[in-house]
Design an enzyme around this catalytic site. Sequence first.
Site, PDB file in Angstrom:
ATOM      1  N   ARG A 127      28.532  35.323  34.877  1.00  0.00           N
ATOM      2  CA  ARG A 127      29.138  36.534  34.040  1.00  0.00           C
ATOM      3  C   ARG A 127      29.431  35.816  32.760  1.00  0.00           C
ATOM      4  NH1 ARG A 127      34.935  38.807  33.242  1.00  0.00           N
ATOM      5  NH2 ARG A 127      34.540  40.563  32.027  1.00  0.00           N
ATOM      6  N   ASN A 153      32.040  34.223  38.556  1.00  0.00           N
ATOM      7  CA  ASN A 153      32.711  34.841  37.377  1.00  0.00           C
ATOM      8  C   ASN A 153      34.066  33.865  37.168  1.00  0.00           C
ATOM      9  OD1 ASN A 153      34.037  36.190  35.581  1.00  0.00           O
ATOM     10  ND2 ASN A 153      34.371  38.138  36.671  1.00  0.00           N
ATOM     11  N   HIS A 207      32.033  45.274  28.815  1.00  0.00           N
ATOM     12  CA  HIS A 207      32.059  46.012  30.385  1.00  0.00           C
ATOM     13  C   HIS A 207      30.640  46.417  30.345  1.00  0.00           C
ATOM     14  CE1 HIS A 207      36.651  47.201  30.331  1.00  0.00           C
ATOM     15  NE2 HIS A 207      36.444  46.116  30.879  1.00  0.00           N
ATOM     16  N   GLU A 245      30.126  45.360  39.550  1.00  0.00           N
ATOM     17  CA  GLU A 245      29.550  44.309  38.648  1.00  0.00           C
ATOM     18  C   GLU A 245      28.663  43.087  39.080  1.00  0.00           C
ATOM     19  OE1 GLU A 245      32.190  44.281  34.879  1.00  0.00           O
ATOM     20  OE2 GLU A 245      33.475  44.886  36.175  1.00  0.00           O
ATOM     21  N   ARG A 280      46.782  46.887  26.301  1.00  0.00           N
ATOM     22  CA  ARG A 280      46.100  46.698  24.782  1.00  0.00           C
ATOM     23  C   ARG A 280      46.336  48.143  24.233  1.00  0.00           C
ATOM     24  NH1 ARG A 280      40.613  44.836  27.581  1.00  0.00           N
ATOM     25  NH2 ARG A 280      41.067  42.366  27.920  1.00  0.00           N
TER      26      ARG A 280
END
Length: 404
Positions: free
Chosen positions: A94, A12, A183, A387, A244
């Site tokens: 990823r 990643n 996601h 993940e 955010r």
Amino acid sequence: MTSQATRVLVLNSGSSSVKYQLLDMRDGSRLAAGLVERIGESASRLVHTPSGGEARERTERVTDHGEALQAVAGELARDGVGLDSPELAAIGHRVVHGGPEFSAPTVIDDAVLAEIERLVPLAPLHNPANITGIRTARALRPDLPQVAVFDTAFHTTMPESAARYAIDVGTADAHRIRRYGFHGTSHAYVSRRAAELLGRAPEELNLIVLHLGNGASASAVAGGRCVDTSMGLTPLEGLVMGTRSGDIDPAVVFHLERVAGMGTDEIDELLNKKSGLTGLCGDNDMREIRRRVDAGDAAATLAFDIYIHRLKKYIGAYYAVLGRVDAVVFTAGVGENAAPVRAAAIAGLGELGLVVDAELNAVRSGEPRLVSPEHARVAVAVVPTDEEMEIARQTFALVGPVDA
């Protein structure tokens, strides 16, 4: 007898970091994990944890991703599981944005890499770093299958009614403006694990999955397929997050330009990095916010209430989209660990069959578990996400065991 390679290295690559895990797909065991962060700075940090061993940490200058992956290769070699091992079957990467083009894990060749580069305008902060990691890994092991697993892929099953924005179709198509969602790797993993927890096939279930971390997203999953998700063209849309804003009237942007004299970059910074929980109360750590709430802090209490209000709206909306819900599933850092968030999000939804058992909800565990009463009409579950395991699983499913 020919042995088979069954290990997958998951990479990643961020703008200034590389996270990695090495997994053996025969049994899902984790052989090593670690990260290199602050790449390009004078004091980069390297952390490596071998299977069953103590973490090794050091600080040194790592100038670029090539040096970072060389450092990773060195740590793995020290443990006898290096990149040159014949047991390594593939490297899974990823990739944040796959656009409309990529709906499944994909073996990377020059054409695929060029297409990922073409998608950079849709993810200018993420895809370039992902591309750098891919190029570096391909240079290190050009003989090895490299697979891109896309954060957006799980959401490509959304119907057009959910994926389209109500703007001029020609303009939207010309600039690839639509709702992509993110996601997705986590939502895919958690949906499958939730089905296992409930002892049913994914195809039988309607789930609302809530991935609540510093970034947060919700998805409506019908029969194992995403039919709606809260993030959109970018990860800014949807739930209130750590920094955010989530959903906001787009005219706020015009207002800030006209009235406050703010430029595009300033507004981008405001909405992505200075909003959400941070903008509301100065903290984005839910543990600290809850401590302040319990101490009677008004700003933290309002921030928490706004966070929960938005979460409830999405639970209700996705209940309506699905028509029938078998389980609401919490995951990621906040979803897995913040019992007050789970309790508050479900409170008052008894008429929808949603109830949390206080004692079960208070239990801390790293295992998938139910936090609803035994005979609740709709299950409420906590399923830790993984993940990296999902990326490894999809990578290995694509390339299969190879002869070592």
